[in-house]
Design a protein around this motif. Structure first.
Motif, mmCIF file in Angstrom:
data_model
loop_
_atom_site.group_PDB
_atom_site.id
_atom_site.type_symbol
_atom_site.label_atom_id
_atom_site.label_comp_id
_atom_site.label_asym_id
_atom_site.label_seq_id
_atom_site.Cartn_x
_atom_site.Cartn_y
_atom_site.Cartn_z
ATOM 1 N N LEU A 22 30.615 26.921 10.162
ATOM 2 C CA LEU A 22 29.390 27.708 10.217
ATOM 3 C C LEU A 22 28.306 27.188 9.293
ATOM 4 C CD1 LEU A 22 30.967 31.285 10.139
ATOM 5 C CD2 LEU A 22 30.551 29.795 12.098
ATOM 6 N N LEU A 23 28.710 26.504 8.229
ATOM 7 C CA LEU A 23 27.771 26.095 7.185
ATOM 8 C C LEU A 23 27.822 24.590 7.020
ATOM 9 C CD1 LEU A 23 25.949 26.763 4.689
ATOM 10 C CD2 LEU A 23 28.083 26.909 3.374
ATOM 11 N N GLU A 24 26.634 23.966 6.967
ATOM 12 C CA GLU A 24 26.544 22.537 6.690
ATOM 13 C C GLU A 24 25.741 22.352 5.406
ATOM 14 O OE1 GLU A 24 27.959 20.191 8.847
ATOM 15 O OE2 GLU A 24 27.566 18.780 7.232
ATOM 16 N N ILE A 25 26.274 21.525 4.521
ATOM 17 C CA ILE A 25 25.551 21.216 3.287
ATOM 18 C C ILE A 25 25.322 19.710 3.284
ATOM 19 C CG2 ILE A 25 25.513 21.385 0.776
ATOM 20 C CD1 ILE A 25 27.497 23.702 0.989
ATOM 21 N N PRO A 26 24.151 19.252 3.799
ATOM 22 C CA PRO A 26 23.886 17.807 3.835
ATOM 23 C C PRO A 26 23.845 17.233 2.428
ATOM 24 C CG PRO A 26 22.259 19.040 5.117
ATOM 25 C CD PRO A 26 23.045 20.040 4.324
ATOM 26 N N GLU A 27 24.228 15.942 2.318
ATOM 27 C CA GLU A 27 24.261 15.305 1.010
ATOM 28 C C GLU A 27 22.885 15.300 0.356
ATOM 29 O OE1 GLU A 27 25.816 11.047 -0.441
ATOM 30 O OE2 GLU A 27 27.156 12.142 0.913
ATOM 31 N N ASN A 28 21.843 15.033 1.151
ATOM 32 C CA ASN A 28 20.486 14.971 0.603
ATOM 33 C C ASN A 28 19.559 15.962 1.302
ATOM 34 O OD1 ASN A 28 20.967 12.802 -1.271
ATOM 35 N ND2 ASN A 28 21.085 11.465 0.519
ATOM 36 N N GLY A 29 20.004 17.174 1.460
ATOM 37 C CA GLY A 29 19.154 18.149 2.131
ATOM 38 C C GLY A 29 19.575 19.564 1.802
ATOM 39 N N LEU A 30 18.893 20.500 2.400
ATOM 40 C CA LEU A 30 19.167 21.905 2.157
ATOM 41 C C LEU A 30 20.252 22.405 3.106
ATOM 42 C CD1 LEU A 30 15.449 23.041 1.815
ATOM 43 C CD2 LEU A 30 17.130 22.836 -0.038
ATOM 44 N N PRO A 31 21.070 23.345 2.654
ATOM 45 C CA PRO A 31 22.125 23.864 3.525
ATOM 46 C C PRO A 31 21.535 24.604 4.723
ATOM 47 C CG PRO A 31 21.954 25.197 1.533
ATOM 48 C CD PRO A 31 21.035 24.032 1.351
ATOM 49 N N TYR A 32 22.267 24.591 5.816
ATOM 50 C CA TYR A 32 21.841 25.368 6.982
ATOM 51 C C TYR A 32 23.067 25.915 7.709
ATOM 52 C CZ TYR A 32 22.900 21.101 9.643
ATOM 53 O OH TYR A 32 23.533 20.007 10.187
ATOM 54 N N LEU A 33 22.829 26.989 8.439
ATOM 55 C CA LEU A 33 23.876 27.574 9.263
ATOM 56 C C LEU A 33 23.860 26.907 10.623
ATOM 57 C CD1 LEU A 33 23.446 31.347 8.373
ATOM 58 C CD2 LEU A 33 25.167 29.757 7.511
ATOM 59 N N LYS A 34 25.034 26.778 11.210
ATOM 60 C CA LYS A 34 25.169 26.122 12.505
ATOM 61 C C LYS A 34 25.187 27.165 13.617
ATOM 62 C CE LYS A 34 28.169 22.390 10.853
ATOM 63 N NZ LYS A 34 29.551 21.905 10.921
ATOM 64 N N GLY A 35 24.151 27.107 14.453
ATOM 65 C CA GLY A 35 24.165 27.910 15.664
ATOM 66 C C GLY A 35 24.870 27.119 16.748
ATOM 67 N N TYR A 36 25.440 27.818 17.702
ATOM 68 C CA TYR A 36 26.141 27.157 18.815
ATOM 69 C C TYR A 36 25.447 27.535 20.107
ATOM 70 C CZ TYR A 36 29.677 25.727 15.541
ATOM 71 O OH TYR A 36 30.318 25.142 14.471
ATOM 72 N N LYS A 37 24.819 26.503 20.734
ATOM 73 C CA LYS A 37 24.061 26.726 21.962
ATOM 74 C C LYS A 37 24.905 26.291 23.156
ATOM 75 C CE LYS A 37 19.482 26.100 23.818
ATOM 76 N NZ LYS A 37 18.124 25.672 23.518
ATOM 77 N N CYS A 38 25.098 27.221 24.073
ATOM 78 C CA CYS A 38 25.913 26.946 25.263
ATOM 79 C C CYS A 38 25.208 25.907 26.138
ATOM 80 C CB CYS A 38 26.125 28.242 26.042
ATOM 81 S SG CYS A 38 27.038 28.009 27.575
ATOM 82 N N ARG A 39 25.924 24.836 26.489
ATOM 83 C CA ARG A 39 25.344 23.777 27.323
ATOM 84 C C ARG A 39 25.114 24.232 28.758
ATOM 85 N NH1 ARG A 39 28.727 18.467 25.273
ATOM 86 N NH2 ARG A 39 27.612 18.263 23.300
ATOM 87 N N LYS A 40 25.805 25.273 29.171
ATOM 88 C CA LYS A 40 25.700 25.729 30.552
ATOM 89 C C LYS A 40 24.534 26.711 30.732
ATOM 90 C CE LYS A 40 28.814 27.531 34.139
ATOM 91 N NZ LYS A 40 30.132 28.142 34.341
ATOM 92 N N CYS A 41 24.421 27.705 29.855
ATOM 93 C CA CYS A 41 23.398 28.749 30.058
ATOM 94 C C CYS A 41 22.357 28.795 28.948
ATOM 95 C CB CYS A 41 24.055 30.113 30.221
ATOM 96 S SG CYS A 41 24.649 30.836 28.684
ATOM 97 N N GLY A 42 22.572 28.088 27.845
ATOM 98 C CA GLY A 42 21.573 28.034 26.782
ATOM 99 C C GLY A 42 21.652 29.148 25.759
#
Ligand SMILES: [Zn+2]
Length: 142
Positions: A22-42
């Motif tokens: 759910l959470l990404e902490i890039p090495e050189n960036g600000l943390p962000y939450l991961k949304g999951y977008k359905c490839r079929k319906c969006g």
């Protein structure tokens, strides 16, 4: 004087990042939450729901969610899981993507107000069995 023999390997520090899906902490960036977008319906969801509740699709693209949202409601809590410092604060945050996030809030409960902007941050949500912090997403005042 007898020296105590080490029979087991010393425990390594274990600072755990909770919710890695759910959470990404890039090495050189600000943390962000991961949304999951359905490839079929969006449809965009957080957290990931499998299968998609709209179309039963099972393929998703990860979409970084907005780091700022509006605090919908919150409360301070005086009972927690083992390793949690009390009181702590939890709240609902409405993101511009029309997603309501449930998360811990970082700061003094008396400084938060509903309908005010908060931003994503990270911090210790509780301690593990070794007494070391478990890090996850939180929101704080902007
Ligand atoms: Zn779908």
């Amino acid at each position: 004087m007898a020296e105590k023999k080490k029979t087991q390997k010393e425990k390594e520090p274990d600072i755990t990042f909770y919710h890695p899906d759910l959470l990404e902490i890039p090495e050189n960036g600000l943390p962000y939450l991961k949304g999951y977008k359905c490839r079929k319906c969006g449809q965009l969801d957080f957290p990931k729901l499998t299968p998609c509740p709209t179309c039963w699709g099972e393929d998703f693209d990860v979409v970084p969610l907005s780091r700022k949202g509006i605090l919908y409601s919150f409360s301070d809590l005086y009972i927690g899981q083992p390793g949690m410092a009390t009181p702590y604060i939890c709240g609902y945050i409405d993101l511009p993507e029309d997603i309501r996030i449930f998360a811990m809030l970082k700061g003094d409960v008396n400084t938060f107000k509903c309908d005010e902007e908060v931003e994503l941050t990270t911090g210790p949500i509780r301690k593990n069995a070794d007494g070391l912090p478990i890090i996850s997403y939180m929101f704080q005042k902007v």
